[in-house]
Write an enzyme that holds these catalytic residues in place. Structure first.
Site, mmCIF file in Angstrom:
data_model
loop_
_atom_site.group_PDB
_atom_site.id
_atom_site.type_symbol
_atom_site.label_atom_id
_atom_site.label_comp_id
_atom_site.label_asym_id
_atom_site.label_seq_id
_atom_site.Cartn_x
_atom_site.Cartn_y
_atom_site.Cartn_z
ATOM 1 N N SER A 299 9.296 10.120 36.945
ATOM 2 C CA SER A 299 8.205 9.752 37.855
ATOM 3 C C SER A 299 6.905 10.306 37.312
ATOM 4 C CB SER A 299 8.431 10.335 39.247
ATOM 5 O OG SER A 299 8.040 11.698 39.283
ATOM 6 N N ASP A 300 5.796 9.729 37.737
ATOM 7 C CA ASP A 300 4.538 10.392 37.418
ATOM 8 C C ASP A 300 4.459 11.653 38.289
ATOM 9 O OD1 ASP A 300 2.118 11.111 36.403
ATOM 10 O OD2 ASP A 300 1.220 9.137 36.568
ATOM 11 N N TRP A 301 3.492 12.481 37.999
ATOM 12 C CA TRP A 301 3.343 13.795 38.627
ATOM 13 C C TRP A 301 3.373 13.679 40.163
ATOM 14 C CZ3 TRP A 301 2.892 18.767 36.714
ATOM 15 C CH2 TRP A 301 2.499 19.739 37.651
ATOM 16 N N ALA A 303 4.910 11.894 42.070
ATOM 17 C CA ALA A 303 4.931 10.538 42.642
ATOM 18 C C ALA A 303 6.095 10.350 43.614
ATOM 19 C CB ALA A 303 4.985 9.488 41.531
#
Ligand code: BGC
Length: 796
Positions: A299-301, A303
């Site tokens: 996942s992005d940070w 997210a």
């Protein structure tokens, strides 16, 4: 168009299944080509053997990423990282950037954790690691995938020397709106160019063999359609038809996955109402089902944690379950998976098989990288910006600088390249001597102390023939105060270049400086460290602070002016384009910025770069891109070549501005000139069944390109098509081929562009790639305004 939210997942799978049964006619999707290393029997046997020994907690530990280094977003949880490593609780660790810190945690994992599973260390290696190259948007301007491959190679070697085995790159988000600050990380507006660059990044990072000691695992991001954030506001929702999603936005991801990309990062945005980090359609149906991707999605940070704010569930447990079941394997930074997944597996709410599948994907890349055999990194000497590294950075940067304009000046002729006639030169502007700004946004490990500014480089050449004036601050006092309230990485470096401006005084000084010289070079733009990159959205696109006033004041002296734009997003430069004879778009050129720009200004390197993104006349045109869909009322200057404004009112246009770009996609001048022959098509007509039968070319467009000037130069020859009679309307032009052609003065070379299913296909109303009987108009030339034309007919 069908809304993805309501598109039943199983129905599409059924379609795939039927297509497979039907023997995959050429109109159906090609068979997925997974990365062979991630599909290898040996790797998967080792994965299964390890998986069998793992407790549920150990499995979930592999699905967590934590940052013992700096934070790249809000919501970071404080962890006891030694303890985490000792219990196998962080399969990935990020934001550590040196071998000793990395070895510290790896030793704990390998010596204290029960199963001794190595940690995968990831970092944002975006445009080089220690050696900072131009930002990715600039690299795309080279129209030279080999440069992206080279930059990726440098990044990989240097990152691996620091113990980093996963790079959060390439960013392949199609970016058509420069209000979005992350455009600098992208390859710009075009899916064809973006796909070519994406493939090159993957090749450079992974070398088709993850087990090589200097390969790194690429992480293609941000999946998906993050660049289409509504109104250019970072993290905002995206909303588009499935046809546009697939035909434009997903193409570079597909190219990267087909090139073997080993990991993918999900994006923050929602896509048609479903967050990308919990989106079964993009994460499972398309990525795994259609493209055969076998690695992990990270996942992005935060997210996964942010799914709560996306309001897709009442609590963390629900949103985390939705994410995991959608195919979101590794939770970066939010600490939700480690806390809420196990209880749901134990209660039977989440099948353990779902967890196992995600763990397999993580373990696969660890085995493929050889981390089990070689978990540690030899701690080497401190980084040195050697002449070899500098030479590479300089060469690449010069290849990315676009000459936008070079009009003759009365009594002087073309201002560029500068000659000995320019006895005294003024260098003016807040970006003339700002080292940190030269590195650009997302230069996490780039060190400003190595950066060569334009002032340094020009002083080397001109000695005391160079006069310098800062001219004004990069930001106005008000902008500076506003930004000072915001905290983010890179701030310290930025602060050093944030003088409190007394603009009236410094502009007057700059004017006096210009008056003493023969030519003034203005280095203007925006602050890469403050205003570009993540969360760097803007509602205006002008020069910041008092730079525009500075420019106008210097131009008013009557001295010839060369404008060097140092900004890695398209700025609004309408006044400059009308009043400044020579303009160079230099983006964020990296560690050798000053030398590379000087190489161009003095003609040591003949400019060859082309715009990978349209420069607007006014911000209100955004999103502005050349491959617009047609309208029923095309107005003046549309690339459709419809009649120019007949001053009809009821046309698709603005009352106060042209539709066209100020400088269009593909645009870029040279110090020589090129002429094109009439393009010739090898076959005027091709039966549609032949195009559908395979992915082989069915025809070729040939053209002769001649250097008609007196110096050697390289032209980026571009081929555009337009499908004139499709069942779903197609863009007025689409890039479908390009080639960099180096030509000596007077030399002519022949270029052939193949055309086949890959270039001609589009998505029909059933969202299937196809080719239909039609006529393609075809143009070849040096920009998206190319006029030399031919055609290809596809017949029944
Ligand atoms: C960015 C990503 C980056 C991640 C990890 C996020 O804020 O959106 O591009 O890879 O942080 O640093």
């Amino acid at each position: 168009m069908k809304n993805l939210l309501f598109r039943p997942f199983h129905a599409s799978l059924l379609f795939l299944f039927i297509a497979a049964l039907a023997g995959l006619s050429a109109t159906a999707q090609p068979k997925p080509v997974p990365n062979p290393q991630l599909a290898s029997k040996e790797v998967n046997a080792r994965v299964e053997a390890l998986l069998k020994q793992m407790t549920l907690e150990e499995k979930i530990g592999q699905l967590a990423a934590f940052s013992p280094g700096f934070a790249t977003g809000p919501g970071a949880t404080n962890q006891h990282y030694d303890e985490l490593a000792a219990k196998g609780g962080s399969g990935i660790m990020l934001n550590l950037n040196n071998a000793s810190a990395i070895n510290h945690y790896q030793h704990i994992a390998m010596e204290k954790s029960r199963l001794k599973i190595p940690i995968l260390f990831g970092l944002d290696v975006i445009h080089g690691h220690r050696t900072t190259f131009p930002v990715p948007l600039a690299l795309a301007a080279s129209f030279d995938p080999a440069t992206a491959e080279l930059v990726a190679r440098f990044g990989a070697v240097e990152a691996r020397a620091d113990g980093i085995a996963q790079v959060f790159s390439p960013m392949v988000d199609i970016s058509r709106d420069p209000r979005w600050g992350r455009i600098i990380e992208s390859a710009g507006e075009d899916p064809y160019l973006g796909s070519a660059m994406a493939r090159a990044w993957i090749k450079g990072y992974q070398q088709d063999d993850l087990s090589k000691p200097d390969s790194v695992l690429a992480c293609v991001k941000h999946y998906a359609a993050y660049g289409a954030a509504i109104a250019g506001r970072d993290y905002n929702a995206t909303d588009m038809s499935e046809i546009t999603l697939r035909q434009v936005y997903l193409e570079p991801y597909r190219a990267a996955v087909e090139a073997g990309a080993g990991s993918v990062m999900s994006s923050f945005n929602s896509i048609n109402g479903v967050p990308a980090s919990a989106n079964p359609f993009t994460l499972t149906q398309v990525l795994r089902g259609e493209w055969g991707f076998a690695g992990p999605v990270v996942s992005d940070w935060d997210a996964v944690g942010e799914l709560l704010a996306h309001s897709i569930g009442p609590d963390g447990a629900t949103v985390a379950r939705k994410a995991l079941e959608a195919g979101m394997d590794v939770d970066m930074a939010s600490n939700l998976y480690p806390t809420v997944i196990a209880p749901q597996v134990r209660s039977g709410k989440i099948p353990e098989a779902v967890v196992d599948e995600a763990v397999r994907r993580v373990l696969r890349v660890k085995f493929a990288l050889g981390l089990f055999e070689h978990p540690y990194t030899v701690e080497g000497p401190a980084y040195d910006a050697t002449p070899e590294r500098r030479a590479a950075a300089r060469k690449v940067a010069a290849e990315t600088i676009v000459l936008l304009k070079n009009d003759p000046v009365e009594g002087v002729g073309a201002l560029l390249p500068l000659t000995a006639k320019a006895k005294k030169v003024a260098l003016i502007g807040p970006l003339a001597d700002a080292p940190a700004e030269m590195l650009g946004a997302w230069a996490v490990t780039g060190d400003p102390k190595f950066a060569v500014t334009l002032r340094t480089a020009l002083a080397e050449r001109l000695g005391d023939r160079l006069l310098y004036a800062e001219g004004c601050g990069l930001l106005s006092g008000e902008e500076g105060n506003l930004l000072k309230r915001v905290s983010f990485i890179g701030r310290d470096a930025a602060d050093a270049h944030l003088p409190v401006p007394d603009d009236a005084k410094t502009i007057a000084e700059a004017v006096e400086t210009a008056k003493q010289t023969d030519v003034a070079i203005l280095a203007l733009g925006e602050s890469a460290t403050w205003m570009e990159g993540e969360a760097g959205s803007r509602t205006t696109l002008g020069f910041t602070g008092a730079q525009e006033q500075l420019l106008e004041a210097v131009v008013a002296t009557g001295k010839p002016v060369v404008l060097v734009i140092l900004a890695a997003r398209p700025l609004e430069i309408k006044w400059a384009a009308a009043h400044v004879p020579a303009i160079v778009e230099a983006w964020s050129p990296g560690v050798e910025a000053g030398h590379a720009v000087t190489d161009i200004l003095f003609g040591d390197v003949n400019p060859s770069a082309k715009l990978p993104v349209s420069l607007p006349r006014a911000v209100g045109q955004e999103p502005l891109y050349y491959a617009q869909l047609p309208t029923g009322r095309p107005a003046s200057g549309d690339l459709s070549h419809m009649p120019r404004n007949g001053d009809e009112r009821f046309m698709s246009r603005y009352m106060d501005e042209d539709n066209t770009a100020l400088f269009p996609f593909g645009w870029g001048l040279s110090y020589t000139r090129f002429s094109y022959s009439q393009p010739a098509i090898s076959r005027a007509e091709v039966p549609v069944r032949e195009v559908l039968a395979s992915r082989r070319p069915v025809a070729a467009v040939g053209v002769d390109v001649k250097n008609t000037g007196s110096v050697a130069g390289t032209e980026v020859v571009q081929l555009y098509i337009r499908n004139t009679a499709a069942s779903v309307e197609q863009p007025v032009r689409e890039l479908k081929g390009f080639a960099r052609v180096a030509l000596a003065p007077g030399e002519t070379k022949h270029v052939d562009f193949p055309l086949g299913f890959d270039e001609l296909n589009f998505y029909n109303v059933e969202v299937k790639r196809t080719v239909e009987p039609t006529t393609y108009k075809i143009w070849v030339g040096g920009s998206s305004l190319a006029t030399a034309e031919t055609a290809l007919k596809i017949v029944e």
